[in-house]
Design a protein around this motif. Structure first.
Motif, PDB file in Angstrom:
ATOM      1  N   MET A   1       0.847  -1.204   0.000  1.00 15.07           N
ATOM      2  CA  MET A   1       0.000   0.000   0.000  1.00 15.07           C
ATOM      3  C   MET A   1       0.879   1.250   0.000  1.00 15.07           C
ATOM      4  SD  MET A   1      -2.873   1.109   2.792  1.00 15.07           S
ATOM      5  CE  MET A   1      -3.735   2.678   2.655  1.00 15.07           C
ATOM      6  N   ASN A   2       0.563   2.184  -0.886  1.00 16.29           N
ATOM      7  CA  ASN A   2       1.332   3.419  -0.964  1.00 16.29           C
ATOM      8  C   ASN A   2       0.981   4.344   0.195  1.00 16.29           C
ATOM      9  OD1 ASN A   2       2.582   2.652  -3.333  1.00 16.29           O
ATOM     10  ND2 ASN A   2       0.955   3.539  -4.608  1.00 16.29           N
ATOM     11  N   SER A   3       1.993   5.014   0.753  1.00 18.36           N
ATOM     12  CA  SER A   3       1.771   5.985   1.810  1.00 18.36           C
ATOM     13  C   SER A   3       1.087   7.218   1.249  1.00 18.36           C
ATOM     14  CB  SER A   3       3.112   6.375   2.441  1.00 18.36           C
ATOM     15  OG  SER A   3       2.968   7.494   3.284  1.00 18.36           O
ATOM     16  N   LYS A   4       0.253   7.835   2.073  1.00 18.17           N
ATOM     17  CA  LYS A   4      -0.370   9.086   1.621  1.00 18.17           C
ATOM     18  C   LYS A   4       0.640  10.222   1.575  1.00 18.17           C
ATOM     19  CE  LYS A   4      -2.049  11.022   6.030  1.00 18.17           C
ATOM     20  NZ  LYS A   4      -3.238  11.560   6.735  1.00 18.17           N
ATOM     21  N   TYR A   5       1.816  10.019   2.193  1.00 22.03           N
ATOM     22  CA  TYR A   5       2.861  11.039   2.182  1.00 22.03           C
ATOM     23  C   TYR A   5       3.775  10.768   0.986  1.00 22.03           C
ATOM     24  CZ  TYR A   5       1.101  11.671   6.901  1.00 22.03           C
ATOM     25  OH  TYR A   5       0.286  11.867   7.974  1.00 22.03           O
ATOM     26  N   ASP A   6       3.522  11.444  -0.089  1.00 21.12           N
ATOM     27  CA  ASP A   6       4.219  11.228  -1.356  1.00 21.12           C
ATOM     28  C   ASP A   6       5.734  11.330  -1.147  1.00 21.12           C
ATOM     29  OD1 ASP A   6       5.375  11.512  -3.907  1.00 21.12           O
ATOM     30  OD2 ASP A   6       3.590  12.467  -4.717  1.00 21.12           O
ATOM     31  N   PRO A   7       6.496  10.278  -1.448  1.00 25.09           N
ATOM     32  CA  PRO A   7       7.940  10.306  -1.228  1.00 25.09           C
ATOM     33  C   PRO A   7       8.677  11.290  -2.129  1.00 25.09           C
ATOM     34  CG  PRO A   7       7.298   8.305  -2.390  1.00 25.09           C
ATOM     35  CD  PRO A   7       6.032   8.963  -1.948  1.00 25.09           C
ATOM     36  N   ILE A   8       8.026  11.753  -3.182  1.00 19.62           N
ATOM     37  CA  ILE A   8       8.644  12.803  -4.005  1.00 19.62           C
ATOM     38  C   ILE A   8       8.586  14.136  -3.270  1.00 19.62           C
ATOM     39  CG2 ILE A   8       8.506  14.103  -6.164  1.00 19.62           C
ATOM     40  CD1 ILE A   8       7.357  11.622  -7.483  1.00 19.62           C
ATOM     41  N   ILE A   9       7.442  14.417  -2.649  1.00 22.77           N
ATOM     42  CA  ILE A   9       7.259  15.697  -1.960  1.00 22.77           C
ATOM     43  C   ILE A   9       8.002  15.727  -0.635  1.00 22.77           C
ATOM     44  CG2 ILE A   9       5.566  17.238  -0.896  1.00 22.77           C
ATOM     45  CD1 ILE A   9       3.536  16.183  -2.951  1.00 22.77           C
TER      46      ILE A   9
END
Length: 436
Positions: A1-9
């Motif tokens: 599941m992807n985190s809601k905290y975008d790792p790009i941002i």
């Protein structure tokens, strides 16, 4: 599941090539339940700008252009638990400067554009990589250049302005200009409130003041720098500048904040305008005086003015008639005087209520590379205008010779008269009503 905290941002500064980013530090107050997402929203709003994904916001676009949250620090630094309600935090966001280009208007639009219309967010600092500042020529003359023009090696130059601010006709302006020049003032500027009024049109005013300057030079050999106020809309401003230089003005003054960032740079980078530039601070308070909004004063008066090409910057002194914190006026001077990549240094001129008794405190704070700008502090001297100018220079000499001002005044009647009337700087009392 992807985190809601975008790792790009949400990044670490070590993961970025900071030569490609301008880093903005903000003070944010909020009662949000998710401080990280609030910081991320600021980063996105001022870059790719979409609050929901849109088809053309590809991962490549985000990787290359979105703002990066590189620091979120609650104040105090809560760890185990935090109180309910509004809390303060410091957030740091890195903006790819390729989004902006090397210019101030779009920089301001990016680091404090739409978010300037939210509550409780203030820009505390902006850190510029050399790759960005290389696109700015900065001051054409700087401190060393102005000292060379004035042939003043060590002491602070003394600057006066035509008073009253507006309303006086050309013949009175010329008479006052000549009187100031004969008194030994080094720099004379227009007031910020007189640009091209009906009662004293700019062209006629420049002709009169240049004539007065030449007359004084022929009589005494003393040459002053004259900064006429050329403020207007930008196309007319450039016409005014060229006219002023053609008529013999050896400096130009602009209400830089009221004119818009980039206007000063248009003057500084124009090859036909080989004269120093003075930036007046009027209107700047609208951008920095808010405790929780706007930008810090050292950005507004310091970094922006130096990038935009100001050779001399006027702003409020902490010891004068306008309330100003000591550390803020010193930090502005440091932003103008200290190394800033390859840009020349800029003369700070803390003003507003300057008299001889204040000069030693100012020089202790920011050194002798400043301009002493005074109005009533010279005009209202009990022994006359020339004595007022002499007293300011004597106050500076006392510091350069490492002699206490009260001791130095014993052998200099002009300085003694000024001290008898206005005293010396006392942090526990003020002679100015606005600061009581």
């Amino acid at each position: 599941m992807n985190s809601k905290y975008d790792p790009i941002i949400f990044s670490q500064s070590e993961s970025l090539n900071l030569d490609e980013y301008i880093v903005a530090t903000y003070l944010m107050k909020s009662d949000t339940s998710d401080l990280l997402m609030r910081a991320g929203a600021v980063a996105v709003e001022q870059t790719t700008g979409t609050w929901m994904p849109v088809p053309d916001e590809t991962e490549e676009v985000r990787q290359n252009h979105v703002g990066r949250v590189i620091g979120v620090f609650p104040v105090p630094s809560y760890e185990a638990a935090a109180p309910e309600g509004e809390k303060s935090s410091i957030i740091r966001i890195a903006f790819p400067w390729k989004n902006i280009g090397q210019q101030l208007p779009e920089l301001l639009s990016t680091v404090f554009g739409n978010i300037s219309m939210t509550n409780n967010l203030k820009v505390l600092d902006l850190e510029f990589p050399k790759s960005f500042t290389d696109g700015f020529k900065g001051p054409k003359f700087g401190i060393k250049g102005i000292r060379k023009l004035l042939d003043i090696k060590e002491r602070p130059p003394v600057m006066a302005m035509i008073k009253p601010c507006t309303g006086i006709p050309i013949d009175v302006i010329k008479r006052q200009f000549k009187k100031l020049a004969l008194a030994g003032v080094d720099i004379i500027k227009d007031d910020e409130l007189i640009a091209n009024p009906v009662h004293a049109p700019l062209k006629e005013r420049i002709i009169a003041c240049v004539e007065a300057s030449n007359e004084v030079y022929e009589e005494t050999g003393h040459r002053v720098l004259y900064f006429p106020n050329i403020t207007d809309r930008q196309d007319i401003m450039l016409e005014n500048a060229k006219m002023a230089v053609e008529l013999g003005a050896n400096g130009l003054m602009l209400n830089a904040h009221a004119s818009g960032y980039g206007a000063l740079a248009a003057l500084a980078e124009n090859p036909d305008l080989n004269v120093p530039l003075l930036a007046h601070p009027c209107f700047a308070g609208a951008m920095y005086l808010g405790e929780n909004t706007g930008l810090s004063s050292h950005i507004v008066h310091g970094k922006f003015m130096r990038l935009d090409g100001a050779d001399l910057v006027v702003y409020n002194c902490a010891y004068g008639k306008v309330p100003t914190l000591k550390e803020r006026y010193i930090r502005i001077a440091q932003s103008l005087q200290s190394p800033f990549h390859d840009l020349k240094t800029t003369f700070p001129s803390p003003c507003a209520g300057i008299h001889p008794g204040i000069v030693p405190a100012m020089m202790k704070d920011i050194g002798n590379d400043m301009v002493i700008g005074a109005g009533a502090g010279m005009h209202a001297h009990p022994m006359g205008l020339k004595a007022g100018v002499d007293a300011l220079k004597q106050a500076a000499d006392s510091v350069l010779k490492n002699i206490p001002i009260e001791e130095y005044a014993k052998d200099h009647e002009e300085l003694q008269a000024a001290i008898d009337l206005w005293g010396v700087y006392d942090p526990n009392k003020s002679i100015f009503e606005l600061t009581k």
